[in-house]
Write an enzyme that holds these catalytic residues in place. Structure first.
Site, short mmCIF file in Angstrom:
data_model
loop_
_atom_site.label_atom_id
_atom_site.label_comp_id
_atom_site.label_asym_id
_atom_site.label_seq_id
_atom_site.Cartn_x
_atom_site.Cartn_y
_atom_site.Cartn_z
N ASP A 1 0.82 -1.21 0.00
CA ASP A 1 0.00 0.00 0.00
C ASP A 1 0.86 1.27 0.00
O ASP A 1 2.02 1.25 0.42
CB ASP A 1 -0.89 0.04 1.25
CG ASP A 1 -2.01 -0.98 1.21
OD1 ASP A 1 -2.00 -1.84 0.31
OD2 ASP A 1 -2.88 -0.94 2.10
N HIS B 1 3.76 -2.28 3.10
CA HIS B 1 3.76 -0.92 2.56
C HIS B 1 5.05 -0.64 1.79
O HIS B 1 6.13 -1.06 2.22
CB HIS B 1 3.61 0.11 3.70
CG HIS B 1 2.28 0.04 4.41
ND1 HIS B 1 2.03 -0.88 5.40
CD2 HIS B 1 1.15 0.77 4.25
CE1 HIS B 1 0.78 -0.71 5.83
NE2 HIS B 1 0.23 0.29 5.15
#
Length: 310
Positions: free
Chosen positions: A119, A273
């Site tokens: 992400d 991430h």
């Protein structure tokens, strides 16, 4: 005597002409070759030879044979386990009276399946390094990109796409107080990000992930809007904990601990991430991959077949 002199002059003249032709022919060939030779441009194969770090990424629908492209017809069934893209935005489908729903598929279950998802990118600090690692291991992953980051880093977005990874929509600015004002503001950010992504890679994703997750942010109206417009919300069931200040060993340990639950083995969706400030995730990634490879997990990208996390 005059006849011989005239004949001698003719022979000399012919000889001079022949000599001129012989000398000029190679030069003409060189000039012709240079005129027809393609000029190296940034991103072209010729340019890559002189600048090996430059890579050309083609972004027309169909250039990735291992991706599924939705068009105006559902006659082409989704390719199993492949990235899924739409050649139309929501607005374009509505303007042409095309269906917004996605094809019905059977969720994919196997004994051991893992989805690595990243992400908050694309970010120059970490995303290229993540892509390099994935390429080294021959693994495909899923990147939920933020619209304003895609605007800043279109070349990285192109690389994600061209290397066969899946792309998802992760809102435009990731600012909760703006994003979650209402279902309309949330969907508005998704649609804006769709347009940005489509400008860069010619297609847009149909999968999305709510920043921070849907729990506590979504009401029934959010879900209804997403369903009506054809978005597939994708959560996770394994949190790496890399959104904190965790170091690489802690990130790996968080994942390993949660994998004790055998109920997740058939569809382990791992939250990671690749945005700014996540260098420890990059450090942990090879060990995360090795953990799953050693246990013979199948790596897949998020697609229409991906089961719900819970």
């Amino acid at each position: 005597m005059k006849h011989k002199s005239w004949l001698f002059q003719v022979i000399c003249s012919l000889g001079a002409v022949c000599l001129t032709i012989l000398v000029a022919s190679p030069l003409a060939l060189i000039i012709s070759a240079n005129l027809n030779f393609p000029v190296p441009v940034s991103g072209s194969p010729l340019h890559q030879e002189s600048q090996p770090d430059t890579v050309a990424y083609i972004t027309s629908p169909g250039t990735i044979t291992d991706a599924y492209y939705m068009n105006e017809s559902f006659d082409n069934p989704p390719l199993s386990g492949k990235p899924a893209y739409d050649v139309f935005t929501v607005e374009e489908r509505q303007a042409q009276g095309l269906a917004l729903e996605v094809p019905k598929v059977t969720p994919y279950h196997a004994e051991k399946v893992v989805y690595l998802t990243f992400d908050d990118g694309p970010a120059p600090e970490n995303t290229p390094a993540v892509l390099d690692i994935l390429k080294r291991y021959g693994i495909k992953a899923t990147f939920f990109v933020v619209g304003n980051q895609a605007e800043k880093n279109p070349d990285i977005l192109r690389r994600i796409y061209q290397e066969g990874h899946a792309i998802g929509n992760h809102s435009y600015n990731h600012v909760y107080r703006e994003l979650y004002q209402s279902p309309n503001t949330y969907v508005s950010q998704l649609r804006h990000t769709d347009e940005i992504i489509k400008q860069v890679i010619s297609v847009r994703p149909r999968i999305s992930r709510a920043p921070g997750g849907s729990a506590g942010s979504f009401t029934k109206e959010y879900w209804d809007n997403l369903s009506k417009l054809g978005y597939i919300e994708v959560g996770w069931n394994i949190s790496s904990g890399d959104a904190s200040n965790a170091k690489a060993k802690q990130i790996l340990g968080n994942i390993v601990a949660q994998m004790d639950s055998r109920n997740l083995w058939s569809h382990a969706i791992v939250l990671l991430h690749d945005g700014r400030g996540h260098g420890e995730t990059v450090k942990a990634l090879p060990d995360i991959i090795n953990f799953y490879q050693d246990r013979q997990f199948e790596f897949r990208v998020v697609s229409f077949e991906t089961p719900a996390p819970w």
